[in-house]
Design a protein around this motif. Structure first.
Motif, PDB file in Angstrom:
ATOM      1  N   ARG A   1       0.823  -1.211   0.000  1.00  0.00           N
ATOM      2  CA  ARG A   1       0.000   0.000   0.000  1.00  0.00           C
ATOM      3  C   ARG A   1       0.861   1.267   0.000  1.00  0.00           C
ATOM      4  NH1 ARG A   1      -3.080   0.262   4.943  1.00  0.00           N
ATOM      5  NH2 ARG A   1      -4.052   2.082   3.953  1.00  0.00           N
TER       6      ARG A   1
ATOM      7  N   VAL B   1      -7.461   3.146   1.212  1.00  0.00           N
ATOM      8  CA  VAL B   1      -7.523   1.690   1.178  1.00  0.00           C
ATOM      9  C   VAL B   1      -6.497   1.114   0.222  1.00  0.00           C
ATOM     10  CG1 VAL B   1      -8.980  -0.303   0.672  1.00  0.00           C
ATOM     11  CG2 VAL B   1      -9.968   1.701   1.807  1.00  0.00           C
ATOM     12  N   GLU B   2      -6.424   1.655  -0.957  1.00  0.00           N
ATOM     13  CA  GLU B   2      -5.501   1.127  -1.948  1.00  0.00           C
ATOM     14  C   GLU B   2      -4.087   1.673  -1.804  1.00  0.00           C
ATOM     15  OE1 GLU B   2      -7.635   4.642  -3.913  1.00  0.00           O
ATOM     16  OE2 GLU B   2      -7.970   3.113  -2.365  1.00  0.00           O
TER      17      GLU B   2
END
Length: 430
Positions: free
Chosen positions: A307, A344-345
């Motif tokens: 990430r 999130v990503e």
């Protein structure tokens, strides 16, 4: 009107009278009027140029003296000015600085002995009398106490007025003047002679003014250093607890599945904290700060995994420049914590550094494509408060930069919610 001017006027008038007689009365026929004027003007010019009138002042090489004045050559004045620029007291009113200053001033101020004291003790004494005017002891003369009490210069013209209790003291005359920082008296400058001719009061007072200015600058330097030290310590305290907690959690989880990676992370963590604690001074080579940032990001990448992506764009010329300690890492930390942690990503942190030879500045940019910083959180960062997840206050960084560089730096932050944040730092090239 001065007598010299009156005499010059009389001589010029008499010269014109002689010219008139010689060209108009004694010759037959009289000469032309133009010839008379030319001769008169030439003779007047010669007299004016050759006569040291009040308008021209004294001839070169003559000293301007008045009763009680001490003649000081231009070379001596220049020497005193040069000495003032490199005065040891610029480092503060210490015994070593006072000794070196007294040795420097002794031949310049026309004294046989020079002493410097603070309010309580003799810091330096150079010259006759040093055998009983001991460094580290209280001033032996009553004159010093009077100057400290009254805060004004005293000229001593007789040995009895010096007040030295030691019989046979060679000191006969003196000028004692206070040293001050602003309105606060901090010590005295004492210039002694072993004859009946005291030193020049004006010269000693002027030098005391120079010394006082250097002491004031030394105090400002100390205050500035203490302020920078306090901000640096506060920054270290802000970084360490939150970062340590997160990395230890990561290492604990790695220890079960990948002990080798856990050991590598412990080594990196040790390097990280060793740098923050042992780094001396307020500046370090960019190469050192760069290694420190890479160590930090490698620890964060172990925590966030894929990430967190990092891109470096570093001009090799930057590596040997000097930048403030712990300035870049907090900017990168804010990009991770406030930009990517909640995405999130994940995302990418970019670190870019350049040298601008035209403006003689070092440019450092930290950008991310994260969630951006909301206006209220950004306000907390720029006013010195830590964010909810322990972000480092940009206000602290800005205050350090202001203390180190004054107005010769720029720190700009731009952030758009949902698009990311860009921080640009420009500092003088060192």
């Amino acid at each position: 009107m001065r007598s010299g001017s009156v005499l010059l006027a009389a001589v010029v008038a008499g010269t014109w009278g002689l010219v008139y007689l010689a060209t108009q009365v004694l010759v037959d026929p009289p000469l032309a009027t133009g010839i008379t004027l030319v001769v008169g003007v030439v003779l007047t010019s010669v007299l004016t140029i050759g006569y040291p009138s009040a308008l021209r002042g004294p001839r070169a090489g003559r000293a301007l003296r008045q009763p009680g004045w001490t003649a000081i050559s231009l070379g001596t004045t220049r020497t005193i000015t040069a000495a003032g620029r490199s005065m040891p007291l610029r480092s503060g009113l210490t015994a070593d600085a006072a000794r070196r200053t007294a040795e420097l001033l002794r031949p310049l101020l026309g004294g046989h002995a020079v002493a410097i004291t603070d309010r309580e003790q003799v810091l330096a004494f150079v010259g006759p009398g040093a055998d009983h005017h001991l460094v580290g002891g209280q001033p032996a003369t009553g004159t010093t106490a009077r100057v400290i009490r009254r805060a004004r210069t005293t000229v001593v013209r007789r040995r009895s007025e010096i007040g030295c209790p030691v019989p046979g003291c060679p000191l006969q005359t003196a000028v004692v003047t206070p040293l001050a920082i602003g309105d606060r008296l901090v010590g005295t400058l004492k210039v002694y002679r072993t004859d009946a001719d005291p030193p020049s009061r004006e010269l000693v007072e002027d030098m005391a003014g120079i010394l006082s200015l250097h002491l004031e600058l030394a105090e400002l330097d100390l205050e500035r250093k203490l302020a920078v030290d306090a901000k640096l310590d506060a920054l270290r305290a802000q970084i360490n607890p939150h970062f340590l907690f997160n990395v230890l959690n990561t290492i604990t989880s790695k220890a079960r599945d990948d002990p080798d990676e856990a050991r590598q992370l412990l080594v990196r963590l040790s390097d990280f904290f060793r740098y923050t604690v042992r780094q001396d001074g307020h500046f370090a080579e960019f190469a050192q700060e760069y290694f420190f940032v890479r160590t930090y990001l490698s620890l964060e990448q172990a925590r966030f995994g894929d990430r967190l992506r990092v891109r470096y764009d570093i001009d090799p010329q930057v590596l040997t420049t000097h930048v403030p300690v712990l300035i870049i890492q907090p900017l990168v930390e804010n990009a991770v914590k406030h930009g990517l942690a909640e995405k999130v990503e994940g995302g990418t942190v970019n670190l870019r550094a350049r040298v601008d030879p035209l403006t003689r500045t070092t440019l450092i940019q930290v950008t991310d494509d994260g969630v951006g910083i909301p206006a209220d959180v950004l306000a907390q960062l720029t006013t010195g408060a830590a964010g909810a997840d322990g972000g480092v206050g940009l206000r602290n960084i800005s205050q350090r930069l202001e203390t180190l560089f004054g107005e010769r730096y720029a720190l700009n932050v731009q952030s758009t919610v949902g698009a990311g944040t860009a921080v640009e730092l420009r500092i003088p090239l060192r």
